[in-house]
Design an enzyme around this catalytic site. Sequence first.
Site, PDB file in Angstrom:
ATOM      1  N   LYS A  50      -0.963   1.303  10.172  1.00 34.64           N
ATOM      2  CA  LYS A  50      -1.302   0.663   8.902  1.00 34.64           C
ATOM      3  C   LYS A  50      -1.433  -0.851   9.106  1.00 34.64           C
ATOM      4  O   LYS A  50      -0.827  -1.402  10.025  1.00 34.64           O
ATOM      5  CB  LYS A  50      -0.175   0.907   7.888  1.00 34.64           C
ATOM      6  CG  LYS A  50      -0.116   2.319   7.324  1.00 34.64           C
ATOM      7  CD  LYS A  50       0.964   2.423   6.258  1.00 34.64           C
ATOM      8  CE  LYS A  50       1.088   3.831   5.706  1.00 34.64           C
ATOM      9  NZ  LYS A  50      -0.099   4.282   4.968  1.00 34.64           N
ATOM     10  N   ARG A  59       1.773  15.525   4.759  1.00 38.40           N
ATOM     11  CA  ARG A  59       1.375  16.939   4.667  1.00 38.40           C
ATOM     12  C   ARG A  59       1.838  17.721   5.897  1.00 38.40           C
ATOM     13  O   ARG A  59       2.098  18.920   5.815  1.00 38.40           O
ATOM     14  CB  ARG A  59      -0.148  17.022   4.462  1.00 38.40           C
ATOM     15  CG  ARG A  59      -0.949  16.404   5.571  1.00 38.40           C
ATOM     16  CD  ARG A  59      -2.383  16.063   5.155  1.00 38.40           C
ATOM     17  NE  ARG A  59      -2.460  14.829   4.369  1.00 38.40           N
ATOM     18  CZ  ARG A  59      -3.592  14.307   3.904  1.00 38.40           C
ATOM     19  NH1 ARG A  59      -4.743  14.920   4.108  1.00 38.40           N
ATOM     20  NH2 ARG A  59      -3.578  13.191   3.208  1.00 38.40           N
TER      21      ARG A  59
HETATM   22  N1  BES Z   1       2.709   7.292   2.583  1.00 35.77           N
HETATM   23  C1  BES Z   1       1.302   7.179   2.539  1.00 35.77           C
HETATM   24  C2  BES Z   1       0.743   7.197   1.114  1.00 35.77           C
HETATM   25  C3  BES Z   1       1.081   6.030   0.253  1.00 35.77           C
HETATM   26  C4  BES Z   1       0.244   4.939   0.188  1.00 35.77           C
HETATM   27  C5  BES Z   1       2.221   6.043  -0.521  1.00 35.77           C
HETATM   28  C6  BES Z   1       0.554   3.873  -0.632  1.00 35.77           C
HETATM   29  C7  BES Z   1       2.525   4.973  -1.337  1.00 35.77           C
HETATM   30  C8  BES Z   1       1.684   3.890  -1.394  1.00 35.77           C
HETATM   31  C9  BES Z   1       0.672   8.337   3.299  1.00 35.77           C
HETATM   32  O1  BES Z   1       1.395   8.825   4.361  1.00 35.77           O
HETATM   33  C10 BES Z   1      -0.625   7.838   3.840  1.00 35.77           C
HETATM   34  O2  BES Z   1      -0.595   7.000   4.677  1.00 35.77           O
HETATM   35  N2  BES Z   1      -1.720   8.366   3.332  1.00 35.77           N
HETATM   36  C11 BES Z   1      -3.001   7.961   3.727  1.00 35.77           C
HETATM   37  C12 BES Z   1      -3.832   9.208   3.923  1.00 35.77           C
HETATM   38  C13 BES Z   1      -5.114   8.953   4.646  1.00 35.77           C
HETATM   39  C14 BES Z   1      -4.865   8.584   6.077  1.00 35.77           C
HETATM   40  C15 BES Z   1      -5.962  10.208   4.560  1.00 35.77           C
HETATM   41  C16 BES Z   1      -3.573   7.082   2.622  1.00 35.77           C
HETATM   42  O3  BES Z   1      -3.293   7.336   1.454  1.00 35.77           O
HETATM   43  O4  BES Z   1      -4.242   6.128   2.940  1.00 35.77           O
HETATM   44 MN    MN Z   2       0.986   7.809   6.166  1.00 36.81          MN
END
Ligand code: BES
Ligand code: MN
Length: 501
Positions: free
Chosen positions: A275, A349
Site C-alpha cells: 500500500k 477474503r
Molecule cells: N483492508 C483493506 C480494505 C480497506 C481499505 C479497509 C480502506 C479500510 C479502509 C483490504 O484488505 C484491501 O486492501 N482491499 C483492497 C482490495 C483490492 C486490492 C482489490 C482495496 O480495497 O483496495
Molecule cells: Mn489489503
Amino acid sequence: MKIEIVDSKTPKRGSLVLVVGEGRQLGPFGQQVDKACGGALAKAMAAAARFSGGKGQWLEVLAPGGSGLNRVLLAGLGKATEIKAVAYEAVGADAVKRLTTAGETDLAIAAEVLKGTLLPAGEAAARAALGARLGGYRFDKYRTKMKDREKPTLKVVSVLTQAAPAAKKLYAPLDKLADGVTITRNLVTEPANVIYPETLAAECRKLVKLGVKVEVLGEREMKKLGMGALLGVGQGSERESKLVVMQWNGGKKGAKPVSFVGKGVCFDTGGISLKPAAGMEEMKWDMGGAGAVVGAMAAIAGRKAKANVVGVVALVENMPSGTAQRPGDIVTSMSGQTIEVLNTDAEGRLILCDAMWYTQQRFKPQAMIDLATLTGAIIISLGHEHAGLFSNNDRLSEQLTAAGKAEDELLWRMPLSDAYDEGLKSPIADMQNIAGPGFGAGSITAAQFLQRFVIDKTPWAHLDIAGTAWSKKDRPTVPKGATGYGVRLLNRLIADHYEDR
Ligand code: BES
Ligand code: MN
Ligand code: ZN
C-alpha cells in the site's frame, strides 16, 4: 467513572441534567427543581432566546440560586410525541462529554419521560445510562503527559428515575453490551505493535471468565487442516497466525449455533502488493471485524443469552518480506479450491474463506455472519453511514437490517449474482482473488469470492464494515475513532431472533 440508577430526588451538590421538550416543556421533576431555585431555569430559558427545547439543544445554567448545584444543564429532546429511546442515549452521552473534564465529580441525569412521550420510564433511564457509558468512552492509556485540566474528573453518574427497579433490570444487559463495545473499541484502537495475532488471541481467552469456551489454533494446527489460503497471508510475518474459536452455549443442548466470523488482519501493509505510505497507519484497524466478533461474544455471554453462538476470528499480519506470498502464487484453501493470488492486498477474503469453511464444517451453523473491513470500494458506495450487506438469504438480511436500524448500526443490502462471479475466473486455478482491471464492483466481487465458500445454502451474510469500523466524526454515543460497529447489531440479532424464550 461509576454509573448508577437511583430514585428521583433533587441532588444537593454537583451538576444536574434535566430534559426539556420543544416549547421549553419541563417534566414534573424539572418543574420541582425550577421551583426550588426560584424559577431560575424558566428565566434562563427565556433569556436564551434561541433555546426552545429542540432536539440536541443544550443550555447550561450556572449555580442557580438556592439549589446548591454547580450547574443545571437543560437538554432539549424536541417534540414530546416524537421522542424515541435513542434520544435518551444521546442525552446520557452528551451530558457525560460536557462534564468529564469540566472539574465536576458528580453528575445526576434526570431521565424523566415528558408528557406526550410514549416510552416506559424505566427504558428512558436505562438508555440514558447506556448512553453515558458509550459516550464517555476514552482511550488515554498512552497519554502520560496529560495536563491536569485535561484529565477526567467525573466520578459518579447517577441516572434519576421514578422507575428505578424496572430501569435497573433493563440496564443490566445493556451494561454488558457496553462492556462488549468497550472491548471492541479498545482492541481496534490499540496499535499493531501491541495487538497482533498472539496478543489478540490472549484477549479472546479472557472471555473464559464469562463462561465462553475458547480454543486457539496455531499455524501447525491450521496447516493440518489445510488452511493454505489463510496461512499464505500470514507467511510474510514474524508473528504467528492464529485462529480463535469462541463458543457460548447458553441455548438448548445440541441446538445448531449462530456463527460469527471476523477478519482479523492486525496490520495490513498490502504485502508485496504494498500500500502507499500515506494513511497506512489506518490499517491497524483492519481487525475491526474480529474485534466486533470478540465484543459481541462478550456482550452475549455477559448477559447470559439463551442461545448457542460461535465466534471465529482469523488473525494474521499481512507483511512484505523475503518469505511473503507473491502476486501470482497459487494457494489451496481448506475447501480444496485453489486460488491464484493476483493481489496480495486482497487478503481479507483469503483468511475468511478458510475460517468460514472451518466454521461450517465443524459447527453446521443455522446462520453464518462474517464481518470484515474488506474493501475500500464499500466506502465509495456507502460512505460511512451504512455498512454493506451481502447475503444469500432474504430472511437473514431482513433480520440484520432491522437489528441495525434498532441499534443505529445501519446496513444497506448490495447485490450478488453470477455475472459478478464471472470476474473471478482464473485461467490457471479455480479462481483468482480479484477481478481483472476495469471490472469494477470491488465490494461485490469480494463478496462473490466469499460466497464460493458457503456450503449448501447455509444462510450467510457478509458485512463489509470498512466504512463504519472507524470514524472521523464525533457522534453522541460513538466518539471519534474506533466505533465498535457490529457489537450492538449482532447482540440485537441474537436477542430478537435466536434466543429461547
Ligand atoms: N483492508 C483493506 C480494505 C480497506 C481499505 C479497509 C480502506 C479500510 C479502509 C483490504 O484488505 C484491501 O486492501 N482491499 C483492497 C482490495 C483490492 C486490492 C482489490 C482495496 O480495497 O483496495
Ligand atoms: Mn489489503
Ligand atoms: Zn485488509
